[in-house]
Design an enzyme around this catalytic site. Structure first.
Site, mmCIF file in Angstrom:
data_model
loop_
_atom_site.group_PDB
_atom_site.id
_atom_site.type_symbol
_atom_site.label_atom_id
_atom_site.label_comp_id
_atom_site.label_asym_id
_atom_site.label_seq_id
_atom_site.Cartn_x
_atom_site.Cartn_y
_atom_site.Cartn_z
ATOM 1 C CB SER A 95 -13.836 -2.702 3.473
ATOM 2 O OG SER A 95 -12.921 -1.626 3.513
ATOM 3 C CD GLU B 153 -5.528 -4.210 -5.944
ATOM 4 O OE1 GLU B 153 -5.846 -5.370 -5.613
ATOM 5 O OE2 GLU B 153 -5.534 -3.799 -7.108
ATOM 6 C CG LEU C 71 -9.086 -7.906 -5.444
ATOM 7 C CD1 LEU C 71 -10.010 -7.581 -4.286
ATOM 8 C CD2 LEU C 71 -8.611 -6.611 -6.094
ATOM 9 C CD GLN D 55 25.308 9.197 17.766
ATOM 10 O OE1 GLN D 55 24.403 9.322 18.589
ATOM 11 N NE2 GLN D 55 26.498 8.737 18.092
HETATM 12 C C1 LIG Z 1 -6.761 5.873 -6.249
HETATM 13 C C2 LIG Z 1 -7.622 4.672 -6.058
HETATM 14 C C3 LIG Z 1 -7.764 3.737 -7.071
HETATM 15 C C4 LIG Z 1 -8.618 2.641 -6.917
HETATM 16 N N1 LIG Z 1 -8.770 1.741 -7.959
HETATM 17 C C5 LIG Z 1 -9.744 0.781 -7.872
HETATM 18 C C6 LIG Z 1 -10.039 -0.046 -9.004
HETATM 19 O O1 LIG Z 1 -9.368 0.030 -10.041
HETATM 20 N N2 LIG Z 1 -11.067 -0.926 -8.925
HETATM 21 C C7 LIG Z 1 -11.832 -1.055 -7.781
HETATM 22 O O2 LIG Z 1 -12.749 -1.868 -7.770
HETATM 23 N N3 LIG Z 1 -11.552 -0.281 -6.680
HETATM 24 C C8 LIG Z 1 -10.534 0.620 -6.701
HETATM 25 N N4 LIG Z 1 -10.262 1.433 -5.610
HETATM 26 C C9 LIG Z 1 -11.117 1.326 -4.426
HETATM 27 C C10 LIG Z 1 -10.452 0.702 -3.227
HETATM 28 O O3 LIG Z 1 -10.225 -0.656 -3.429
HETATM 29 C C11 LIG Z 1 -11.328 1.011 -2.015
HETATM 30 O O4 LIG Z 1 -11.174 2.391 -1.743
HETATM 31 C C12 LIG Z 1 -10.959 0.184 -0.792
HETATM 32 O O5 LIG Z 1 -11.364 -1.156 -0.971
HETATM 33 C C13 LIG Z 1 -11.606 0.713 0.495
HETATM 34 O O6 LIG Z 1 -12.949 0.955 0.317
HETATM 35 P P1 LIG Z 1 -13.570 2.375 0.774
HETATM 36 O O7 LIG Z 1 -12.729 3.463 0.226
HETATM 37 O O8 LIG Z 1 -15.006 2.357 0.419
HETATM 38 O O9 LIG Z 1 -13.398 2.404 2.345
HETATM 39 P P2 LIG Z 1 -14.370 1.749 3.444
HETATM 40 O O10 LIG Z 1 -14.622 0.317 3.140
HETATM 41 O O11 LIG Z 1 -15.547 2.651 3.638
HETATM 42 O O12 LIG Z 1 -13.435 1.827 4.737
HETATM 43 C C14 LIG Z 1 -13.231 3.038 5.459
HETATM 44 C C15 LIG Z 1 -12.375 2.704 6.682
HETATM 45 O O13 LIG Z 1 -13.075 1.755 7.507
HETATM 46 C C16 LIG Z 1 -12.238 0.626 7.739
HETATM 47 N N5 LIG Z 1 -13.083 -0.576 7.828
HETATM 48 C C17 LIG Z 1 -13.964 -1.046 6.907
HETATM 49 N N6 LIG Z 1 -14.494 -2.194 7.332
HETATM 50 C C18 LIG Z 1 -13.930 -2.490 8.530
HETATM 51 C C19 LIG Z 1 -14.051 -3.560 9.483
HETATM 52 N N7 LIG Z 1 -14.846 -4.613 9.246
HETATM 53 N N8 LIG Z 1 -13.303 -3.503 10.595
HETATM 54 C C20 LIG Z 1 -12.473 -2.469 10.836
HETATM 55 N N9 LIG Z 1 -12.309 -1.426 9.993
HETATM 56 C C21 LIG Z 1 -13.031 -1.436 8.851
HETATM 57 C C22 LIG Z 1 -11.281 0.562 6.572
HETATM 58 O O14 LIG Z 1 -10.094 -0.134 6.905
HETATM 59 C C23 LIG Z 1 -11.040 2.047 6.306
HETATM 60 O O15 LIG Z 1 -10.041 2.518 7.153
HETATM 61 C C24 LIG Z 1 -9.348 2.481 -5.712
HETATM 62 C C25 LIG Z 1 -9.154 3.406 -4.667
HETATM 63 C C26 LIG Z 1 -8.311 4.480 -4.830
HETATM 64 C C27 LIG Z 1 -8.143 5.448 -3.709
#
Ligand SMILES: Cc1cc2nc3c(=O)[nH]c(=O)nc-3n(C[C@H](O)[C@H](O)[C@H](O)COP(=O)(O)OP(=O)(O)OC[C@H]3O[C@@H](n4cnc5c(N)ncnc54)[C@H](O)[C@@H]3O)c2cc1C
Length: 392
Positions: free
Chosen positions: A145, A371, A247, A287
């Site tokens: 994120s 995204e 994005l 319903q």
């Molecule tokens: C199938 C798949 C395909 C993907 N394809 C791509 C791609 O082509 N290119 C690419 O670059 N990425 C890609 N991604 C990555 C995706 O964009 C990231 O998974 C996403 O941005 C979230 O990052 P993370 O999984 O590290 O979660 P984290 O950032 O670790 O977040 C974990 C949790 O913490 C929460 N969180 C984080 N920060 C905060 C905050 N400040 N306040 C409150 N809550 C917070 C989040 O909402 C989430 O619920 C893909 C992901 C998947 C699952």
């Protein structure tokens, strides 16, 4: 899988607002999905394999660079046509839509918008036909994120750059020919580089064991002293705003795409409820089932109107990042809730691959995370309306 009997809901006569071109483009995509996606997608999702044979078809319906000008091989369409194509593809499968989104908004868009004329001419026409496939590397193992913390970096090594680092969760990476990679330069500024398969030190291991987007290939990008030619740096924009601009375009497509998945779940549940008899009546006569179906069509209609208005704003160059966030967040959440409700309408049959609903539901768990997560988009809206960012 059952034959594809899909009939698109249009409760508020949106068709009256679409141009002839919008409807032609949409109907061509709809027919293609019925013919080339619906019959095969369940088995590819079960096998966890991307159906590579569909790339030519995706190119033909204009799914690779719908809004990229025809001079560079794109379809030269407007933003509403782009949205409608995404809607129809995701009606078939979110994984297939992901492949198209990445190619268009995360690979072609940055090359078109931030690339040099040489880069545009070299890559865009081949990306538009699917002869070249691309992926987009922003997310890292320690930075999802918050991509501004990225650790992937490059330095000037004379006649080339030297790239080191790793990206994770990258759609299309296992088969992509090129990767648009975001990395920090020696001053800590984020820039985009085009990395080509075959460069020494560049590998793309596949990520296995996904329960979601199983028909889309996901993997890593590993850079171990990769020599990237200087001509592969995207010169037009630097800073986090560059990948975030891509994005915006992809999230806009997702706002439409999610409607497709929701429409398919609703249409399946409606048909099933009218046919399935319990207590001597079709379950649609109860319903409780009508409540589910009525709420589904209401939410789909609201999402359609949101996407359509956003499309108008995008066509006028006025759509803000925050407006796109709201539509992505709302429409994906709407689709996921509809998938869960629709599955219940089908009872036990809803958990099988004979129907598309469970696959959509599992796919949408990724769509609500990538995204920008559901929570992060809420924070974007919160910061916009209060003027107070609550990210840190
Ligand atoms: C199938 C798949 C395909 C993907 N394809 C791509 C791609 O082509 N290119 C690419 O670059 N990425 C890609 N991604 C990555 C995706 O964009 C990231 O998974 C996403 O941005 C979230 O990052 P993370 O999984 O590290 O979660 P984290 O950032 O670790 O977040 C974990 C949790 O913490 C929460 N969180 C984080 N920060 C905060 C905050 N400040 N306040 C409150 N809550 C917070 C989040 O909402 C989430 O619920 C893909 C992901 C998947 C699952």
């Amino acid at each position: 899988m059952k034959p594809d009997l899909f009939e698109a809901p249009d409760y508020y006569n949106l068709d009256d607002l679409f141009s002839e071109e919008h409807k032609l483009v949409r109907d061509a995509a709809r027919q293609w999905v019925k013919r080339d996606i619906s019959p095969i997608i369940e088995s590819y999702a079960q096998k966890a394999e991307f159906p590579k044979q569909i790339l030519g078809g995706l190119a033909e319906i204009g799914a690779f660079g719908p809004y990229i000008p025809e001079t560079y091989g794109g379809a030269g369409l407007d933003q509403i046509s782009y949205g409608l194509i995404m809607q129809e593809i995701e009606r078939g499968d979110s994984g297939v839509r992901s492949t198209a989104s990445v190619q268009s908004s995360l690979v072609m868009y940055p090359i078109y918008t931030y690339g040099s004329e040489e880069q545009r001419k070299k890559y865009l026409p081949k990306l538009a036909t699917g002869e070249l496939m691309g992926c987009f590397g922003l997310t890292e193992p320690n930075h999802g994120s918050n991509p501004s913390g990225m650790e992937t970096k490059f330095k000037d090594a004379g006649d080339h750059y030297l790239l080191n680092g790793a990206k994770l969760w990258i759609s299309n990476s296992p088969f992509a020919d090129i990767a648009v990679v975001w990395a920090k330069n020696e001053d800590g500024r984020i820039q985009g580089l085009i990395v080509e398969r075959g460069m020494d030190g560049f590998s793309t291991p596949e990520t296995h064991n996904k329960w979601s987007l199983r028909a889309s290939a996901t993997g890593e990008l590993i850079f171990d002293n990769v020599k990237v030619p200087k001509a592969n740096l995207l010169p037009g924009k630097s800073g986090l705003g560059a990948p975030l601009g891509c994005l915006d375009s992809a999230r806009y497509g997702i706002a439409w795409g999610a409607i497709g998945a929701a429409m398919d779940c609703y249409d399946t549940a409606l048909r099933y409820a009218k046919e399935r008899m319990q207590f001597g009546k079709p379950i649609a006569a109860f319903q409780l089932q009508q409540k589910k179906l009525a709420e589904m069509i209401t939410e789909i209609t609201k999402a359609q109107l949101l996407a359509f208005r956003l499309g108008q704003l995008k066509n006028e160059g006025k759509a803000t990042t925050q407006q796109i966030s709201m539509a992505k967040r709302n429409n994906v959440d709407m689709a996921l809730k509809i998938a869960r409700e629709a599955r219940q309408v089908l009872g036990a049959m809803g958990i099988t691959g004979d129907y598309s609903i469970m696959r959509h539901m599992m796919n949408l768990e990724s769509v609500i995370t990538y995204e920008g997560t559901h929570d992060i988009h809420l924070l974007i809206t919160g910061a916009d309306i209060t003027g107070i960012p609550a990210f840190t």
